[in-house]
Design a protein around this motif. Structure first.
Motif, short mmCIF file in Angstrom:
data_model
loop_
_atom_site.label_atom_id
_atom_site.label_comp_id
_atom_site.label_asym_id
_atom_site.label_seq_id
_atom_site.Cartn_x
_atom_site.Cartn_y
_atom_site.Cartn_z
N LEU A 158 0.89 -1.20 0.02
CA LEU A 158 -0.15 0.14 -0.04
C LEU A 158 0.72 1.08 -0.15
N SER A 159 1.94 1.43 0.71
CA SER A 159 2.61 2.49 1.12
C SER A 159 3.52 2.61 -0.23
N ASN A 160 3.90 1.63 -0.75
CA ASN A 160 4.65 1.51 -2.10
C ASN A 160 3.81 1.23 -3.35
N PHE A 161 2.49 1.67 -3.30
CA PHE A 161 1.56 1.15 -4.48
C PHE A 161 2.11 1.95 -5.94
N ASP A 162 2.62 3.26 -6.01
CA ASP A 162 3.02 3.41 -6.89
C ASP A 162 3.99 3.07 -7.84
N ASP A 163 5.17 2.38 -6.86
CA ASP A 163 6.00 1.52 -7.35
C ASP A 163 5.59 0.30 -7.99
N PHE A 164 4.75 -0.32 -7.26
CA PHE A 164 4.01 -1.54 -7.76
C PHE A 164 3.42 -1.26 -9.08
N VAL A 165 2.63 -0.27 -9.35
CA VAL A 165 1.90 -0.20 -10.62
C VAL A 165 2.76 0.12 -11.78
N ALA A 166 3.77 0.69 -11.54
CA ALA A 166 4.77 1.23 -12.42
C ALA A 166 5.47 0.28 -13.31
N ALA A 167 5.80 -1.09 -12.18
CA ALA A 167 5.99 -2.25 -12.85
C ALA A 167 4.85 -3.16 -13.57
N LEU A 168 3.87 -2.63 -13.27
CA LEU A 168 2.53 -3.36 -13.96
C LEU A 168 2.29 -2.82 -15.03
N LYS A 169 2.65 -1.70 -15.66
CA LYS A 169 1.97 -0.80 -16.47
C LYS A 169 2.61 -1.56 -17.98
N GLY A 170 1.61 -1.64 -18.86
CA GLY A 170 1.78 -2.37 -20.10
C GLY A 170 1.91 -3.81 -20.03
N LYS A 171 1.73 -4.32 -18.91
CA LYS A 171 1.51 -5.86 -18.61
C LYS A 171 0.19 -6.58 -18.27
N GLN A 172 0.06 -7.56 -18.44
CA GLN A 172 -1.39 -8.28 -18.09
C GLN A 172 -1.08 -8.96 -16.78
N MET A 173 -1.99 -8.33 -15.83
CA MET A 173 -1.71 -8.89 -14.58
C MET A 173 -2.62 -10.16 -14.25
N VAL A 174 -2.20 -11.19 -13.38
CA VAL A 174 -3.17 -12.30 -13.27
C VAL A 174 -2.99 -12.48 -11.54
N MET A 175 -4.28 -12.32 -10.88
CA MET A 175 -4.22 -12.36 -9.65
C MET A 175 -4.40 -13.63 -8.95
N PHE A 176 -3.58 -13.91 -7.96
CA PHE A 176 -3.78 -15.33 -7.24
C PHE A 176 -3.85 -14.96 -5.73
N LEU A 177 -5.00 -15.39 -5.17
CA LEU A 177 -5.30 -15.06 -3.76
C LEU A 177 -5.39 -16.23 -2.97
N ASP A 178 -4.79 -16.19 -1.57
CA ASP A 178 -4.85 -17.39 -0.72
C ASP A 178 -6.29 -16.99 -0.06
N TYR A 179 -7.04 -17.89 0.77
CA TYR A 179 -8.24 -17.47 1.37
C TYR A 179 -8.10 -17.25 2.66
N ASP A 180 -7.87 -18.20 3.51
CA ASP A 180 -7.73 -17.93 5.14
C ASP A 180 -6.41 -17.14 5.65
N GLY A 181 -6.91 -16.02 6.30
CA GLY A 181 -5.78 -15.10 6.50
C GLY A 181 -5.44 -14.09 5.66
N THR A 182 -5.92 -14.12 4.59
CA THR A 182 -5.80 -13.32 3.40
C THR A 182 -6.91 -12.53 2.96
N LEU A 183 -8.22 -13.33 2.64
CA LEU A 183 -9.38 -12.75 2.08
C LEU A 183 -10.20 -12.79 3.69
N SER A 184 -10.00 -13.67 4.48
CA SER A 184 -10.78 -13.45 5.54
C SER A 184 -9.97 -13.96 6.89
N PRO A 185 -10.42 -13.54 7.87
CA PRO A 185 -9.51 -13.28 9.13
C PRO A 185 -9.34 -14.76 9.58
N ILE A 186 -8.28 -15.04 10.29
CA ILE A 186 -8.03 -16.41 10.85
C ILE A 186 -9.21 -16.66 12.13
N VAL A 187 -9.83 -17.75 12.52
CA VAL A 187 -10.61 -17.69 13.31
C VAL A 187 -10.60 -19.09 14.18
#
Length: 373
Positions: free
Chosen positions: A102-131
């Protein structure tokens, strides 16, 4: 022949630790090279990491040591505020090498520009809290909406240790790819999108299907063996099994681990690994979340695509297999979700699921703005 179980407490091999010390020359210049002056606090978590490697190497450390090392502080036990976390010198030092996405978002998207991003996401602890109760690891509606928005702009996959059907029931988005059981059960979208028009879809891949009868047999044995361990729970993820010890008193972790080992002693074809307060049993095949990432890239049509930019966000040691693949490919980045300093192949970090939500939303906003240009 005497049967014995193959116990691999961590999914991070010794060669990976060596690679950490000396990054290979072929790695790309993005993200910026990590600092070589690691400081005194870096030595602290390196020491913990090496003690975990001792377990994998059959040295003096025990499986319980690895269980302790893999167990984050329970939310009810954590009294430190975000400010206290920020003041932690070890974590601060770690952030210089794995900066906030988040704090370095500009650097992240600078590397992404002109490329096709594919997003991979874990679930527990990433999209939902650990319970405490794994059946109640629900994602919030705002998170579901953020993932849906990301999938509208980029091919998106959920890669989890959970059973594929269970993850789908949590997420309930038909336009995603789902890889359950650490990538041993993969299926493509059931809803057509602009990213899923390839004749290869829908993807359906199950490399460990021959182990299903064995996994069911071991599941029943584990349930029977552990039924007197208060707080323990055995989860059948179809192609893998999880023995949760989040609600088990630490003083009886050794008893639980011995019971699990006693069951596996009759199944040399299976291996035991340690995750976040969970013992995981898997078939001994060359397949993990990293292999699943590569398979999905090929299925989507990006196996030899030089401008593809895979992004993998996860919080567990099983996600390190995917982070490592990205490093070896020299494409894309890994983002570790963690509030503490950990050895990782990820390039960036986020502290918790709420920050993952913010990052995904910011990514969608950037994409929409980019489309208007």
């Amino acid at each position: 022949m005497v049967k014995q179980s193959a116990i691999v407490p961590e999914e991070i091999a010794i060669p990976a630790a060596v690679a950490m010390a000396e990054p290979p020359a072929h790695l790309p210049s993005f993200p910026p090279p990590r600092s070589s002056s690691l400081g005194l606090h870096r030595a602290g978590y390196n020491k913990r990491f090496l003690s975990q490697l001792d377990v994998a190497s059959g040295r003096s450390s025990t499986l319980v040591d690895s269980m302790l090392a893999s167990s984050p502080t329970h939310p009810k036990e954590a009294s430190a505020s975000s400010l206290a976390i920020a003041d932690d010198a070890e974590y601060k030092d770690w952030l210089t090498q794995h900066p906030s996405a988040l704090s370095n978002f500009d650097d992240f998207v600078a590397a992404l520009k002109g490329k096709q991003m594919v997003m991979f996401l874990d679930y527990d602890g990433t999209l939902s809290p650990i319970v405490d109760d794994p059946d109640r690891a629900f994602m919030s509606e705002p998170m579901r909406e953020a993932v849906r928005d990301v999938a509208r702009h980029f091919p998106t996959a959920i890669v989890s240790g959970r059973c594929r059907n269970k993850v789908f029931n949590f997420v309930r988005l038909k336009e995603l790819y789902y890889a359950g059981s650490h990538g041993m059960d993969i299926k493509g979208p059931s809803k057509s999108t602009k990213h899923t028009k390839s004749k290869a879809n829908p993807v359906l891949f199950q490399p460990a299907s021959e182990f299903l009868p064995m996994m069911d047999e071991v599941y029943k044995a584990l349930v029977e063996k552990t039924k007197f361990i208060q707080g323990s729970r055995v989860e059948n993820n179809t192609f893998t099994l999880s023995v949760h010890y989040r609600c088990v008193e630490q003083k009886i972790w050794n008893s639980l681990s011995e019971l699990v080992r006693s069951v596996l002693s009759d199944y040399p074809e299976l291996r035991l690994t340690v995750g976040r307060k969970v013992l995981e049993i898997r078939p001994s095949i060359e397949w993990d979340k990293g292999k699943a990432l590569e398979f999905l890239l090929e299925s989507i049509g990006f196996v030899n695509y030089k401008n593809v930019f895979p992004v993998y966000i996860g919080d567990d040691r099983t996600d390190e297999d995917a982070f490592k693949v990205l490093c070896e490919r020299g494409q894309g980045v890994g983002i570790l979700v963690s509030k503490s300093a950990k050895e990782t192949n990820a390039s960036y970090s986020l502290q918790e699921p709420s920050e993952v939500n913010k990052f995904l939303r910011r990514l969608v906003a950037w994409k929409k703005l980019h489309l208007k240009e």
